[in-house]
Design a protein around this motif. Structure first.
Motif, PDB file in Angstrom:
ATOM      1  N   VAL A  59      29.011  36.845  52.974  1.00  0.00           N
ATOM      2  CA  VAL A  59      28.451  35.575  53.443  1.00  0.00           C
ATOM      3  C   VAL A  59      27.106  35.373  52.760  1.00  0.00           C
ATOM      4  CG1 VAL A  59      27.355  34.491  55.454  1.00  0.00           C
ATOM      5  CG2 VAL A  59      29.646  35.445  55.656  1.00  0.00           C
ATOM      6  N   THR A  60      26.788  34.135  52.422  1.00  0.00           N
ATOM      7  CA  THR A  60      25.556  33.863  51.690  1.00  0.00           C
ATOM      8  C   THR A  60      24.477  33.257  52.581  1.00  0.00           C
ATOM      9  OG1 THR A  60      26.205  31.602  51.077  1.00  0.00           O
ATOM     10  CG2 THR A  60      26.900  33.412  49.601  1.00  0.00           C
ATOM     11  N   VAL A  61      23.237  33.450  52.164  1.00  0.00           N
ATOM     12  CA  VAL A  61      22.114  32.828  52.855  1.00  0.00           C
ATOM     13  C   VAL A  61      22.263  31.309  52.844  1.00  0.00           C
ATOM     14  CG1 VAL A  61      19.608  32.480  52.810  1.00  0.00           C
ATOM     15  CG2 VAL A  61      20.565  34.756  52.363  1.00  0.00           C
ATOM     16  N   ALA A  62      22.757  30.766  51.730  1.00  0.00           N
ATOM     17  CA  ALA A  62      22.940  29.310  51.632  1.00  0.00           C
ATOM     18  C   ALA A  62      23.915  28.800  52.677  1.00  0.00           C
ATOM     19  CB  ALA A  62      23.430  28.947  50.229  1.00  0.00           C
ATOM     20  N   ALA A  63      25.003  29.539  52.916  1.00  0.00           N
ATOM     21  CA  ALA A  63      25.976  29.129  53.923  1.00  0.00           C
ATOM     22  C   ALA A  63      25.359  29.144  55.314  1.00  0.00           C
ATOM     23  CB  ALA A  63      27.198  30.043  53.879  1.00  0.00           C
ATOM     24  N   VAL A  64      24.586  30.179  55.598  1.00  0.00           N
ATOM     25  CA  VAL A  64      23.920  30.281  56.896  1.00  0.00           C
ATOM     26  C   VAL A  64      22.989  29.097  57.113  1.00  0.00           C
ATOM     27  CG1 VAL A  64      22.212  31.600  58.201  1.00  0.00           C
ATOM     28  CG2 VAL A  64      24.103  32.793  57.077  1.00  0.00           C
ATOM     29  N   ARG A  65      22.169  28.808  56.128  1.00  0.00           N
ATOM     30  CA  ARG A  65      21.196  27.722  56.292  1.00  0.00           C
ATOM     31  C   ARG A  65      21.885  26.367  56.398  1.00  0.00           C
ATOM     32  NH1 ARG A  65      16.697  30.079  51.987  1.00  0.00           N
ATOM     33  NH2 ARG A  65      15.721  31.528  53.468  1.00  0.00           N
ATOM     34  N   ALA A  66      22.980  26.201  55.668  1.00  0.00           N
ATOM     35  CA  ALA A  66      23.684  24.929  55.715  1.00  0.00           C
ATOM     36  C   ALA A  66      24.306  24.689  57.083  1.00  0.00           C
ATOM     37  CB  ALA A  66      24.767  24.898  54.635  1.00  0.00           C
ATOM     38  N   VAL A  67      24.941  25.702  57.652  1.00  0.00           N
ATOM     39  CA  VAL A  67      25.609  25.499  58.934  1.00  0.00           C
ATOM     40  C   VAL A  67      24.582  25.361  60.061  1.00  0.00           C
ATOM     41  CG1 VAL A  67      25.981  27.892  59.729  1.00  0.00           C
ATOM     42  CG2 VAL A  67      27.723  26.156  60.159  1.00  0.00           C
ATOM     43  N   ALA A  68      23.451  26.066  59.938  1.00  0.00           N
ATOM     44  CA  ALA A  68      22.413  25.951  60.966  1.00  0.00           C
ATOM     45  C   ALA A  68      21.762  24.576  60.961  1.00  0.00           C
ATOM     46  CB  ALA A  68      21.350  27.028  60.754  1.00  0.00           C
ATOM     47  N   ALA A  69      21.799  23.899  59.820  1.00  0.00           N
ATOM     48  CA  ALA A  69      21.185  22.575  59.706  1.00  0.00           C
ATOM     49  C   ALA A  69      22.118  21.449  60.145  1.00  0.00           C
ATOM     50  CB  ALA A  69      20.733  22.333  58.263  1.00  0.00           C
ATOM     51  N   ALA A  70      23.340  21.804  60.536  1.00  0.00           N
ATOM     52  CA  ALA A  70      24.327  20.770  60.858  1.00  0.00           C
ATOM     53  C   ALA A  70      24.003  20.019  62.136  1.00  0.00           C
ATOM     54  CB  ALA A  70      25.717  21.399  60.970  1.00  0.00           C
ATOM     55  N   GLY A  71      23.327  20.672  63.070  1.00  0.00           N
ATOM     56  CA  GLY A  71      23.020  20.027  64.341  1.00  0.00           C
ATOM     57  C   GLY A  71      24.220  20.017  65.270  1.00  0.00           C
ATOM     58  N   GLY A  72      24.049  19.399  66.428  1.00  0.00           N
ATOM     59  CA  GLY A  72      25.126  19.359  67.416  1.00  0.00           C
ATOM     60  C   GLY A  72      25.331  20.724  68.056  1.00  0.00           C
ATOM     61  N   ASP A  73      26.484  20.877  68.706  1.00  0.00           N
ATOM     62  CA  ASP A  73      26.763  22.119  69.414  1.00  0.00           C
ATOM     63  C   ASP A  73      27.690  23.058  68.657  1.00  0.00           C
ATOM     64  OD1 ASP A  73      25.157  21.650  71.621  1.00  0.00           O
ATOM     65  OD2 ASP A  73      26.728  20.612  72.736  1.00  0.00           O
ATOM     66  N   LEU A  74      28.496  22.548  67.731  1.00  0.00           N
ATOM     67  CA  LEU A  74      29.466  23.400  67.052  1.00  0.00           C
ATOM     68  C   LEU A  74      29.653  22.937  65.620  1.00  0.00           C
ATOM     69  CD1 LEU A  74      31.612  25.663  67.222  1.00  0.00           C
ATOM     70  CD2 LEU A  74      33.234  23.958  68.058  1.00  0.00           C
ATOM     71  N   ALA A  75      29.465  23.855  64.700  1.00  0.00           N
ATOM     72  CA  ALA A  75      29.692  23.556  63.283  1.00  0.00           C
ATOM     73  C   ALA A  75      30.245  24.803  62.610  1.00  0.00           C
ATOM     74  CB  ALA A  75      28.403  23.111  62.595  1.00  0.00           C
ATOM     75  N   VAL A  76      31.084  24.597  61.613  1.00  0.00           N
ATOM     76  CA  VAL A  76      31.680  25.709  60.868  1.00  0.00           C
ATOM     77  C   VAL A  76      31.565  25.412  59.380  1.00  0.00           C
ATOM     78  CG1 VAL A  76      33.292  26.196  62.749  1.00  0.00           C
ATOM     79  CG2 VAL A  76      34.029  24.754  60.851  1.00  0.00           C
ATOM     80  N   CYS A  77      31.709  26.453  58.588  1.00  0.00           N
ATOM     81  CA  CYS A  77      31.678  26.293  57.139  1.00  0.00           C
ATOM     82  C   CYS A  77      33.058  25.896  56.623  1.00  0.00           C
ATOM     83  CB  CYS A  77      31.239  27.595  56.473  1.00  0.00           C
ATOM     84  SG  CYS A  77      29.523  28.039  56.818  1.00  0.00           S
ATOM     85  N   ARG A  78      33.081  24.934  55.706  1.00  0.00           N
ATOM     86  CA  ARG A  78      34.339  24.547  55.055  1.00  0.00           C
ATOM     87  C   ARG A  78      34.305  25.033  53.609  1.00  0.00           C
ATOM     88  NH1 ARG A  78      38.524  21.349  55.961  1.00  0.00           N
ATOM     89  NH2 ARG A  78      37.588  20.326  57.773  1.00  0.00           N
ATOM     90  N   TYR A  79      35.097  26.070  53.359  1.00  0.00           N
ATOM     91  CA  TYR A  79      35.193  26.646  52.020  1.00  0.00           C
ATOM     92  C   TYR A  79      36.345  25.992  51.260  1.00  0.00           C
ATOM     93  CZ  TYR A  79      32.147  30.297  53.927  1.00  0.00           C
ATOM     94  OH  TYR A  79      31.100  30.989  54.509  1.00  0.00           O
ATOM     95  N   ALA A  80      36.516  26.372  50.012  1.00  0.00           N
ATOM     96  CA  ALA A  80      37.570  25.792  49.184  1.00  0.00           C
ATOM     97  C   ALA A  80      38.954  26.034  49.762  1.00  0.00           C
ATOM     98  CB  ALA A  80      37.491  26.353  47.767  1.00  0.00           C
ATOM     99  N   ASP A  81      39.117  27.156  50.475  1.00  0.00           N
ATOM    100  CA  ASP A  81      40.438  27.509  51.009  1.00  0.00           C
ATOM    101  C   ASP A  81      40.529  27.424  52.522  1.00  0.00           C
ATOM    102  OD1 ASP A  81      38.662  29.611  51.238  1.00  0.00           O
ATOM    103  OD2 ASP A  81      40.175  31.176  50.923  1.00  0.00           O
ATOM    104  N   GLY A  82      39.559  26.774  53.179  1.00  0.00           N
ATOM    105  CA  GLY A  82      39.682  26.588  54.617  1.00  0.00           C
ATOM    106  C   GLY A  82      38.370  26.806  55.349  1.00  0.00           C
TER     107      GLY A  82
END
Length: 203
Positions: free
Chosen positions: A117-140
């Motif tokens: 897992v990358t630092v960039a992914a962590v920061r991106a999902v934490a910046a999403a706001g709301g109550d629930l967010a997940v990472c969308r990768y190329a394969d899901g």
């Protein structure tokens, strides 16, 4: 809902929650302690987590907890022991929630056996706001997940191994998905998974 920070790299009001309590039943030995990069698998994951700049890091231990605590560098993290780890990942979330700092606006949920897992992914999902967010990768969809404080009441009543994924499925169109480069980070459940990780790590 508390306002999001203007700086997406500022995670000082976020808790990183690392689930590392599994019993490694498929592997047959504690996956947390698998040698990797001169340390252990869990050390490698925590190395990424420490670079994220979380205000707090909580690590849930369960299987082989004494050996893990004696071997892995857990300095600077809050350790929660989950004696009911056999009930699934959700039991570790439930066990860890009371240790989340009151000042945290939510947690980024990470798996202890996903050191890629990358630092960039962590920061991106934490910046999403709301109550629930997940990472969308190329394969899901994949970890890390963002779980806002508004969801804590529901999280405290989770049961089973895939309970958080059930929340994701139930969210429907309200689910926030954050595009992240690459494929879903592999986890380590078997010797074949470990061998594949070693091959990538040494490249």
């Amino acid at each position: 809902m508390p306002p999001l920070p203007t700086d997406p790299t500022d995670l000082t009001d976020v808790t990183g929650l690392v689930l590392a309590a599994g019993g490694s039943s498929r592997l047959g030995r504690p996956k947390q302690l698998l040698p990797l990069g001169g340390a252990t698998l869990l050390d490698a994951t925590l190395s990424v987590v420490r670079r994220c700049g979380f205000g707090q890091v909580v690590v849930a231990l369960g299987g082989a907890a004494d050996e893990v605590a004696a071997t892995v560098d857990l300095s600077g993290v809050d350790v929660v022991r989950n004696p009911g780890f056999g009930a699934g990942c959700s039991s570790s979330i439930v066990a860890a929630l009371p240790s989340v700092a009151p000042s945290s606006r939510g947690v980024v949920l990470l798996l202890g056996d996903q050191p890629e897992v990358t630092v960039a992914a962590v920061r991106a999902v934490a910046a999403a706001g709301g109550d629930l967010a997940v990472c969308r990768y190329a394969d899901g969809l994949g970890h890390p997940f963002w779980l806002g404080r508004g969801l804590f009441g529901e999280l405290a009543n989770l049961h089973g191994d895939k309970a958080v994924w059930k929340l994701v499925d139930a969210a429907g169109d309200s689910l926030a998905t954050v595009p992240v480069d690459g494929e879903v980070p592999a986890d380590v459940d078997t010797e074949a998974d470990y061998a594949a990780l070693l091959a990538r790590w040494d490249r």
